[in-house]
Scaffold this motif. Sequence first.
Motif, PDB file in Angstrom:
ATOM      1  N   LEU A   8      -7.860   0.299  -8.839  1.00  0.00           N
ATOM      2  CA  LEU A   8      -8.421   1.246  -9.799  1.00  0.00           C
ATOM      3  C   LEU A   8      -9.436   2.171  -9.136  1.00  0.00           C
ATOM      4  O   LEU A   8      -9.487   3.371  -9.431  1.00  0.00           O
ATOM      5  N   SER A   9     -10.220   1.635  -8.215  1.00  0.00           N
ATOM      6  CA  SER A   9     -11.198   2.450  -7.495  1.00  0.00           C
ATOM      7  C   SER A   9     -10.503   3.519  -6.653  1.00  0.00           C
ATOM      8  O   SER A   9     -10.897   4.688  -6.661  1.00  0.00           O
ATOM      9  N   LEU A  10      -9.460   3.129  -5.941  1.00  0.00           N
ATOM     10  CA  LEU A  10      -8.720   4.089  -5.120  1.00  0.00           C
ATOM     11  C   LEU A  10      -7.991   5.123  -5.969  1.00  0.00           C
ATOM     12  O   LEU A  10      -7.897   6.288  -5.586  1.00  0.00           O
ATOM     13  N   LEU A  11      -7.482   4.718  -7.122  1.00  0.00           N
ATOM     14  CA  LEU A  11      -6.858   5.678  -8.023  1.00  0.00           C
ATOM     15  C   LEU A  11      -7.867   6.731  -8.457  1.00  0.00           C
ATOM     16  O   LEU A  11      -7.563   7.924  -8.496  1.00  0.00           O
ATOM     17  N   ASP A  12      -9.067   6.287  -8.765  1.00  0.00           N
ATOM     18  CA  ASP A  12     -10.107   7.208  -9.195  1.00  0.00           C
ATOM     19  C   ASP A  12     -10.516   8.153  -8.064  1.00  0.00           C
ATOM     20  O   ASP A  12     -10.693   9.346  -8.287  1.00  0.00           O
ATOM     21  N   LYS A  13     -10.618   7.626  -6.844  1.00  0.00           N
ATOM     22  CA  LYS A  13     -11.043   8.430  -5.688  1.00  0.00           C
ATOM     23  C   LYS A  13      -9.932   9.324  -5.146  1.00  0.00           C
ATOM     24  O   LYS A  13     -10.134  10.502  -4.883  1.00  0.00           O
ATOM     25  N   PHE A  50       3.893   4.496 -11.764  1.00  0.00           N
ATOM     26  CA  PHE A  50       4.225   3.539 -10.711  1.00  0.00           C
ATOM     27  C   PHE A  50       5.586   3.884 -10.133  1.00  0.00           C
ATOM     28  O   PHE A  50       6.532   4.170 -10.866  1.00  0.00           O
ATOM     29  N   GLU A  51       5.679   3.867  -8.805  1.00  0.00           N
ATOM     30  CA  GLU A  51       6.947   4.026  -8.088  1.00  0.00           C
ATOM     31  C   GLU A  51       7.149   2.797  -7.240  1.00  0.00           C
ATOM     32  O   GLU A  51       6.186   2.209  -6.754  1.00  0.00           O
ATOM     33  N   GLN A  52       8.370   2.457  -6.989  1.00  0.00           N
ATOM     34  CA  GLN A  52       8.677   1.217  -6.297  1.00  0.00           C
ATOM     35  C   GLN A  52       9.275   1.404  -4.903  1.00  0.00           C
ATOM     36  O   GLN A  52      10.309   0.844  -4.598  1.00  0.00           O
ATOM     37  N   PRO A  53       8.618   2.122  -4.020  1.00  0.00           N
ATOM     38  CA  PRO A  53       9.148   2.161  -2.646  1.00  0.00           C
ATOM     39  C   PRO A  53       8.655   0.942  -1.867  1.00  0.00           C
ATOM     40  O   PRO A  53       7.473   0.796  -1.624  1.00  0.00           O
ATOM     41  N   HIS A  54       9.568   0.043  -1.496  1.00  0.00           N
ATOM     42  CA  HIS A  54       9.171  -1.214  -0.853  1.00  0.00           C
ATOM     43  C   HIS A  54       8.719  -1.056   0.589  1.00  0.00           C
ATOM     44  O   HIS A  54       8.034  -1.902   1.116  1.00  0.00           O
ATOM     45  N   LYS A  55       9.090  -0.016   1.268  1.00  0.00           N
ATOM     46  CA  LYS A  55       8.811   0.080   2.698  1.00  0.00           C
ATOM     47  C   LYS A  55       7.518   0.813   3.021  1.00  0.00           C
ATOM     48  O   LYS A  55       7.156   0.936   4.171  1.00  0.00           O
ATOM     49  N   LEU A  56       6.826   1.301   2.007  1.00  0.00           N
ATOM     50  CA  LEU A  56       5.563   1.991   2.257  1.00  0.00           C
ATOM     51  C   LEU A  56       4.503   1.020   2.763  1.00  0.00           C
ATOM     52  O   LEU A  56       4.432  -0.121   2.353  1.00  0.00           O
ATOM     53  N   ASN A  57       3.677   1.502   3.649  1.00  0.00           N
ATOM     54  CA  ASN A  57       2.536   0.724   4.111  1.00  0.00           C
ATOM     55  C   ASN A  57       1.368   1.687   4.229  1.00  0.00           C
ATOM     56  O   ASN A  57       1.533   2.842   4.580  1.00  0.00           O
ATOM     57  N   ASP A  58       0.200   1.212   3.935  1.00  0.00           N
ATOM     58  CA  ASP A  58      -0.972   2.059   3.855  1.00  0.00           C
ATOM     59  C   ASP A  58      -2.187   1.174   4.094  1.00  0.00           C
ATOM     60  O   ASP A  58      -2.259   0.066   3.581  1.00  0.00           O
ATOM     61  N   ILE A  59      -3.145   1.650   4.827  1.00  0.00           N
ATOM     62  CA  ILE A  59      -4.322   0.862   5.188  1.00  0.00           C
ATOM     63  C   ILE A  59      -5.461   1.006   4.175  1.00  0.00           C
ATOM     64  O   ILE A  59      -6.405   0.230   4.174  1.00  0.00           O
ATOM     65  N   TYR A  60      -5.366   1.999   3.272  1.00  0.00           N
ATOM     66  CA  TYR A  60      -6.482   2.280   2.361  1.00  0.00           C
ATOM     67  C   TYR A  60      -6.841   1.101   1.461  1.00  0.00           C
ATOM     68  O   TYR A  60      -8.013   0.827   1.234  1.00  0.00           O
ATOM     69  N   LEU A  61      -5.850   0.404   0.928  1.00  0.00           N
ATOM     70  CA  LEU A  61      -6.138  -0.728   0.048  1.00  0.00           C
ATOM     71  C   LEU A  61      -6.820  -1.849   0.821  1.00  0.00           C
ATOM     72  O   LEU A  61      -7.764  -2.468   0.332  1.00  0.00           O
ATOM     73  N   VAL A  62      -6.372  -2.098   2.040  1.00  0.00           N
ATOM     74  CA  VAL A  62      -7.012  -3.124   2.878  1.00  0.00           C
ATOM     75  C   VAL A  62      -8.459  -2.734   3.157  1.00  0.00           C
ATOM     76  O   VAL A  62      -9.367  -3.565   3.040  1.00  0.00           O
ATOM     77  N   LYS A  63      -8.683  -1.484   3.502  1.00  0.00           N
ATOM     78  CA  LYS A  63     -10.046  -1.011   3.791  1.00  0.00           C
ATOM     79  C   LYS A  63     -10.946  -1.123   2.552  1.00  0.00           C
ATOM     80  O   LYS A  63     -12.112  -1.508   2.658  1.00  0.00           O
TER      81      LYS A  63
END
Length: 141
Positions: A8-13, A50-63
Amino acid sequence: MEIITCILSLLDKNKEVVVPTFGKFSLNFSSVTEDHSTGKVLPPQKYVAFEQPHKLNDIYLVKELQAYLNINQDEAEKIMLEEIAKWKNTLKNNNSLTLKGLGSFTLDKERITYEVSKDCIFNYRNYGLPELYVSLKDIKA
Protein backbone atom coordinates in the motif's frame (compact mmCIF):
# COMPACT_ATOMS: atom_id res chain seq x y z
CA MET A 1 0.68 -8.05 7.37
CA GLU A 2 3.92 -6.08 6.94
CA ILE A 3 4.08 -6.93 3.26
CA ILE A 4 0.57 -5.54 2.67
CA THR A 5 1.52 -2.32 4.46
CA CYS A 6 4.55 -2.08 2.17
CA ILE A 7 2.44 -2.77 -0.94
CA LEU A 8 0.00 0.00 0.00
CA SER A 9 2.88 2.37 0.76
CA LEU A 10 4.50 1.72 -2.62
CA LEU A 11 1.17 2.14 -4.40
CA ASP A 12 0.78 5.52 -2.77
CA LYS A 13 4.37 6.57 -3.62
CA ASN A 14 4.94 4.98 -7.04
CA LYS A 15 1.39 4.22 -8.26
CA GLU A 16 2.41 0.60 -8.88
CA VAL A 17 4.18 -2.28 -7.20
CA VAL A 18 5.36 -5.65 -8.46
CA VAL A 19 4.95 -8.62 -6.13
CA PRO A 20 7.50 -11.06 -7.56
CA THR A 21 6.04 -14.30 -8.97
CA PHE A 22 2.52 -13.13 -8.01
CA GLY A 23 1.56 -10.05 -10.01
CA LYS A 24 1.52 -6.28 -10.26
CA PHE A 25 -0.77 -3.80 -8.50
CA SER A 26 -1.42 -0.40 -10.08
CA LEU A 27 -3.11 2.65 -8.62
CA ASN A 28 -5.28 4.18 -11.32
CA PHE A 29 -7.38 7.32 -11.53
CA SER A 30 -10.80 7.61 -13.08
CA SER A 31 -12.44 10.95 -13.82
CA VAL A 32 -16.16 11.56 -13.34
CA THR A 33 -18.23 8.90 -15.08
CA GLU A 34 -21.93 8.89 -15.75
CA ASP A 35 -24.47 6.33 -16.81
CA HIS A 36 -27.31 8.05 -18.66
CA SER A 37 -29.60 5.02 -18.43
CA THR A 38 -29.51 4.87 -14.62
CA GLY A 39 -28.73 8.51 -13.87
CA LYS A 40 -25.78 7.40 -11.76
CA VAL A 41 -22.78 9.75 -11.57
CA LEU A 42 -19.53 8.51 -10.00
CA PRO A 43 -17.11 11.15 -8.76
CA PRO A 44 -13.40 11.06 -9.64
CA GLN A 45 -11.76 8.14 -7.90
CA LYS A 46 -8.59 6.18 -7.33
CA TYR A 47 -8.76 2.41 -7.65
CA VAL A 48 -6.40 -0.52 -7.47
CA ALA A 49 -5.97 -2.85 -10.44
CA PHE A 50 -4.12 -6.17 -10.53
CA GLU A 51 -2.28 -7.89 -13.39
CA GLN A 52 -0.87 -11.36 -13.22
CA PRO A 53 2.51 -11.44 -14.95
CA HIS A 54 4.36 -14.26 -13.16
CA LYS A 55 7.84 -13.53 -14.49
CA LEU A 56 8.15 -9.95 -13.27
CA ASN A 57 10.75 -9.24 -10.63
CA ASP A 58 11.33 -5.96 -8.88
CA ILE A 59 13.50 -4.92 -5.94
CA TYR A 60 11.25 -2.08 -4.68
CA LEU A 61 9.03 -4.28 -2.48
CA VAL A 62 12.08 -5.93 -0.89
CA LYS A 63 13.64 -2.51 -0.24
CA GLU A 64 10.40 -1.19 1.28
CA LEU A 65 10.08 -4.26 3.53
CA GLN A 66 13.74 -3.96 4.49
CA ALA A 67 13.27 -0.35 5.60
CA TYR A 68 9.92 -1.05 7.30
CA LEU A 69 11.32 -3.94 9.40
CA ASN A 70 14.84 -2.49 9.71
CA ILE A 71 16.47 -5.72 8.49
CA ASN A 72 18.98 -6.56 5.75
CA GLN A 73 17.96 -7.15 2.14
CA ASP A 74 18.42 -10.94 2.24
CA GLU A 75 16.17 -11.26 5.29
CA ALA A 76 13.54 -9.01 3.69
CA GLU A 77 13.60 -11.04 0.48
CA LYS A 78 13.25 -14.30 2.45
CA ILE A 79 10.25 -12.96 4.40
CA MET A 80 8.63 -11.65 1.23
CA LEU A 81 9.10 -14.89 -0.73
CA GLU A 82 7.80 -16.99 2.18
CA GLU A 83 4.69 -14.81 2.43
CA ILE A 84 4.06 -14.96 -1.31
CA ALA A 85 4.47 -18.76 -1.19
CA LYS A 86 1.78 -18.88 1.54
CA TRP A 87 -0.54 -16.76 -0.61
CA LYS A 88 -0.04 -19.01 -3.61
CA ASN A 89 -0.53 -22.14 -1.51
CA THR A 90 -3.79 -20.76 -0.09
CA LEU A 91 -4.97 -19.91 -3.60
CA LYS A 92 -4.05 -23.36 -4.86
CA ASN A 93 -5.77 -25.18 -2.00
CA ASN A 94 -8.85 -22.96 -1.53
CA ASN A 95 -9.18 -21.26 -4.94
CA SER A 96 -9.44 -17.99 -3.02
CA LEU A 97 -7.34 -15.68 -0.89
CA THR A 98 -8.29 -12.57 1.09
CA LEU A 99 -5.63 -10.07 2.09
CA LYS A 100 -7.02 -7.63 4.65
CA GLY A 101 -6.71 -4.06 3.45
CA LEU A 102 -5.93 -5.06 -0.11
CA GLY A 103 -8.56 -7.37 -1.56
CA SER A 104 -9.70 -10.84 -2.57
CA PHE A 105 -8.21 -13.15 -5.16
CA THR A 106 -9.85 -16.09 -6.87
CA LEU A 107 -8.02 -18.78 -8.81
CA ASP A 108 -9.65 -20.19 -11.93
CA LYS A 109 -7.26 -22.74 -13.41
CA GLU A 110 -4.08 -20.64 -13.78
CA ARG A 111 -5.78 -17.22 -13.89
CA ILE A 112 -6.04 -15.06 -10.78
CA THR A 113 -8.89 -12.54 -10.58
CA TYR A 114 -8.85 -9.66 -8.10
CA GLU A 115 -11.50 -7.65 -6.31
CA VAL A 116 -10.50 -4.64 -4.24
CA SER A 117 -11.34 -4.78 -0.54
CA LYS A 118 -13.95 -2.45 0.94
CA ASP A 119 -11.39 -1.48 3.58
CA CYS A 120 -8.64 -0.70 1.04
CA ILE A 121 -7.55 2.91 1.49
CA PHE A 122 -7.82 3.43 -2.28
CA ASN A 123 -11.35 2.06 -2.57
CA TYR A 124 -13.66 4.72 -4.05
CA ARG A 125 -16.07 4.27 -1.14
CA ASN A 126 -13.31 5.45 1.19
CA TYR A 127 -12.12 8.26 -1.03
CA GLY A 128 -14.03 11.29 -2.21
CA LEU A 129 -17.72 11.74 -2.79
CA PRO A 130 -20.46 9.10 -2.85
CA GLU A 131 -22.31 8.06 -5.98
CA LEU A 132 -24.96 10.55 -7.09
CA TYR A 133 -28.21 9.92 -8.90
CA VAL A 134 -29.43 12.67 -11.19
CA SER A 135 -32.78 12.77 -12.93
CA LEU A 136 -33.25 14.69 -16.17
CA LYS A 137 -36.18 16.51 -14.56
CA ASP A 138 -33.73 17.78 -11.88
CA ILE A 139 -31.66 19.53 -14.55
CA LYS A 140 -33.02 22.84 -15.81
CA ALA A 141 -32.07 24.02 -19.28
